[in-house]
Design a protein around this motif. Structure first.
Motif, PDB file in Angstrom:
ATOM      1  N   ARG A 222       0.800  -1.220   0.000  1.00 33.07           N
ATOM      2  CA  ARG A 222       0.000   0.000   0.000  1.00 33.07           C
ATOM      3  C   ARG A 222       0.835   1.273   0.000  1.00 33.07           C
ATOM      4  N   PRO A 223       1.913   1.386   0.803  1.00 31.99           N
ATOM      5  CA  PRO A 223       2.660   2.654   0.793  1.00 31.99           C
ATOM      6  C   PRO A 223       3.158   3.061  -0.586  1.00 31.99           C
TER       7      PRO A 223
ATOM      8  N   ALA B   4       0.357   7.162   3.367  1.00 32.60           N
ATOM      9  CA  ALA B   4      -0.020   5.776   3.617  1.00 32.60           C
ATOM     10  C   ALA B   4       0.491   5.301   4.976  1.00 32.60           C
ATOM     11  N   LEU B   5       1.734   5.631   5.313  1.00 27.63           N
ATOM     12  CA  LEU B   5       2.297   5.219   6.607  1.00 27.63           C
ATOM     13  C   LEU B   5       1.552   5.881   7.760  1.00 27.63           C
TER      14      LEU B   5
ATOM     15  N   ARG C 243      -1.616   4.012   8.223  1.00 31.67           N
ATOM     16  CA  ARG C 243      -1.374   2.716   8.865  1.00 31.67           C
ATOM     17  C   ARG C 243      -1.226   2.875  10.375  1.00 31.67           C
ATOM     18  N   TYR C 244      -0.653   4.010  10.785  1.00 35.79           N
ATOM     19  CA  TYR C 244      -0.426   4.256  12.217  1.00 35.79           C
ATOM     20  C   TYR C 244      -1.664   4.821  12.903  1.00 35.79           C
TER      21      TYR C 244
ATOM     22  N   PRO D 105      -5.763   2.546  11.089  1.00 37.71           N
ATOM     23  CA  PRO D 105      -5.486   1.234  10.461  1.00 37.71           C
ATOM     24  C   PRO D 105      -6.700   0.630   9.767  1.00 37.71           C
TER      25      PRO D 105
ATOM     26  N   TYR E 280      -6.711   2.176   6.442  1.00 38.69           N
ATOM     27  CA  TYR E 280      -5.519   1.718   5.721  1.00 38.69           C
ATOM     28  C   TYR E 280      -5.751   0.345   5.110  1.00 38.69           C
ATOM     29  N   GLU E 281      -6.405  -0.539   5.848  1.00 38.49           N
ATOM     30  CA  GLU E 281      -6.644  -1.891   5.356  1.00 38.49           C
ATOM     31  C   GLU E 281      -7.639  -1.921   4.198  1.00 38.49           C
TER      32      GLU E 281
END
Length: 485
Positions: A100-101, A465-466, A469-470, A473, A476-477
């Motif tokens: 993803r990133p 993206a990161l 994720r942090y 989430p 992000y998923e």
């Protein structure tokens, strides 16, 4: 009053994620978009003389070679459409194969590339419109008026349904191809300047020219063909339609531009390189007058303007769909995913890009910049690098996606062809960078600053993206998962 807040989770045309398709676009429709974006007539008139003059008569054969490279790329690219049913195109496939990133980073670069190429194409559209109006009708309308008017029309079309856009672009595209075909046939039927020859299609003709220069120009003819996947959710039968549209687009561009380049070589014979260098902007007009007539040269002048506007509009459509896909995945604000209930157009994304383009044009006017040399040529530098680079990454992503499980696909489809394509596209990126001074006609830091914009935007996308994720989430998923749930 139109309700412009339709739910973004619903695919266009009412398709469920794995349900039967109810889209309206056929392969022919999508090919119209791609060919119109490539501006076949505008490209031929503006770029083929440059390629022939600097790189030699082997330009004709190079179109076929470039088409072969991209057909290799398309083998794996098309295979991904069956397993990644998402309209994010390059971004979705890189997300699926390389994470993803990097996928989001590439999506940011892709959105910027299409936004810039659409805004940049307003420059030549306005310049040719001003020249044509003056020479044919005696109407001295300055280019800024044409530019602003073109952006407004682009924005209006972007708010309307995709079928109307198709009719407009389809008309322009058919007219452009017909004009190029008529000129080529006229040259062939009259035997050219000194008899017909296939020397321009021989390997020796390629070797005699500057391969890097010709590749840089030739690959620009195919810009945007990968956008076929952006219309996945609006296609009648997504997998079959996109396969036909992708290979069909590559074949049409390669064969058409190769024939045009070969026929223009025949039109001037042994003097073609000298003519291309001495009068590049008049080369096609000279051939049209000599082999068809003055009226045909005037028709070409008018259609070149239409060709550039079609390119502006087609890349506008591609930009809005990238913004829509990113918004639907929660990467950028949700407002960009809104579609009009009346037309189903991604109206907010369209309005945003129209506003961006208008601001760019106004800044260009205020700063006194040249609409062609500054707005178009310099503005397209990031695109000249980013598109083959993104295609190279996508080819690598295809290999990575199928590495553990071929999912019933052949080794040629998911390993051999994508690997060969990745190598070929990496060489193209290197040659584009190595010939950047030729492309910009400038020296100094600008030749690495402009391509470097891609790395900055890529970094912003990866960071976004990161961060997701942090911090979020659950969102992000979901990235790249539309159509898989």
């Amino acid at each position: 009053m139109t309700d412009r807040s339709s739910n973004t989770a619903t695919a266009p045309g009412g398709r469920g994620p794995q349900g039967a398709p109810t889209g309206t676009l056929s392969a022919r429709h999508i090919i119209f978009f791609v060919i119109a974006a490539a501006a076949p007539l505008g490209f031929a008139v503006g770029s083929i003389p440059l390629a022939v003059g600097r790189g030699g008569i082997g330009t004709a054969a190079m179109f076929l070679i470039a088409g072969g490279f991209l057909a290799l790329f398309a083998v794996g690219y098309v295979a991904m459409t069956r397993f990644v049913p998402n309209a994010g195109a390059l971004f979705s496939y890189i997300t699926a194969g390389l994470g993803r990133p990097l996928g989001i980073g590439v999506a940011f670069v892709a959105a910027l590339a299409y936004a810039l190429v659409s805004a940049g194409a307003v420059g030549p559209f306005a310049v040719f419109a001003e020249q044509t109006g003056q020479s044919l009708f005696g109407v001295a309308v300055p280019w800024p008026v044409w530019a602003v008017g073109g952006v407004l029309v682009m924005g209006i079309l972007g708010q309307l349904n995709v079928e109307l856009n198709l009719r407009v672009l389809g008309f322009f595209m058919i007219a452009e191809v017909a004009v190029l075909a008529i000129l080529g046939v006229a040259v062939v039927s009259q035997g050219g300047a000194s008899g017909l020859s296939l020397d321009a299609l021989s390997p020796g003709a390629i070797a005699e020219g500057q391969i890097g220069v010709v590749l840089l120009v030739v690959f620009a003819a195919f810009a945007g063909f990968e956008a076929t996947a952006l219309f996945r959710e609006e296609a009648k039968h997504p997998v079959r339609t996109l396969r036909r549209a992708t290979f069909g687009s590559i074949a049409v561009i390669a064969l058409l531009q190769s024939f045009v380049a070969w026929s223009i070589v025949q039109a001037f014979g042994s003097t073609v390189v000298d003519v291309a260098n001495a009068t590049p902007t008049e080369m096609f007009a000279i051939a049209a007058r000599q082999y068809v007539g003055d009226w045909f040269a005037n028709l070409i002048s008018i259609l070149v303007v239409c060709s550039w506007f079609a390119s502006v509009s087609a890349f506008h459509n591609a930009t809005t769909r990238y913004l829509h896909a990113l918004s639907r995945d929660g990467v950028i604000p949700a407002v960009f995913a809104r579609r009009s209930r009346r037309t189903n157009a991604p109206w907010v994304a369209s309005l945003a890009h129209s506003t961006f383009t208008l601001v760019v044009i106004l800044l260009c006017i205020v700063a006194g910049l040249d609409p062609y040399l500054d707005l178009f040529v310099l503005g397209s530098v990031p695109v000249a690098v980013s598109i083959p680079a993104m295609e190279c990454l996508t080819a690598i992503a295809v290999v990575a996606f199928f590495l553990r499980d071929r999912r019933g696909q052949s080794r040629w489809t998911v390993f051999v062809a994508p690997s060969l394509a990745a190598v070929a596209l990496a060489v193209v990126v290197y040659l584009v960078l190595a010939n950047m001074e030729f492309y910009t006609a400038q020296s100094g830091p600008i030749n690495w600053i402009l391509p470097g914009v891609n790395l900055v935007v890529l970094g912003i996308g990866v960071a976004r993206a990161l961060w997701m994720r942090y911090r979020t989430p659950h969102l992000y998923e979901r990235i790249g998962r539309f159509g898989l749930e």
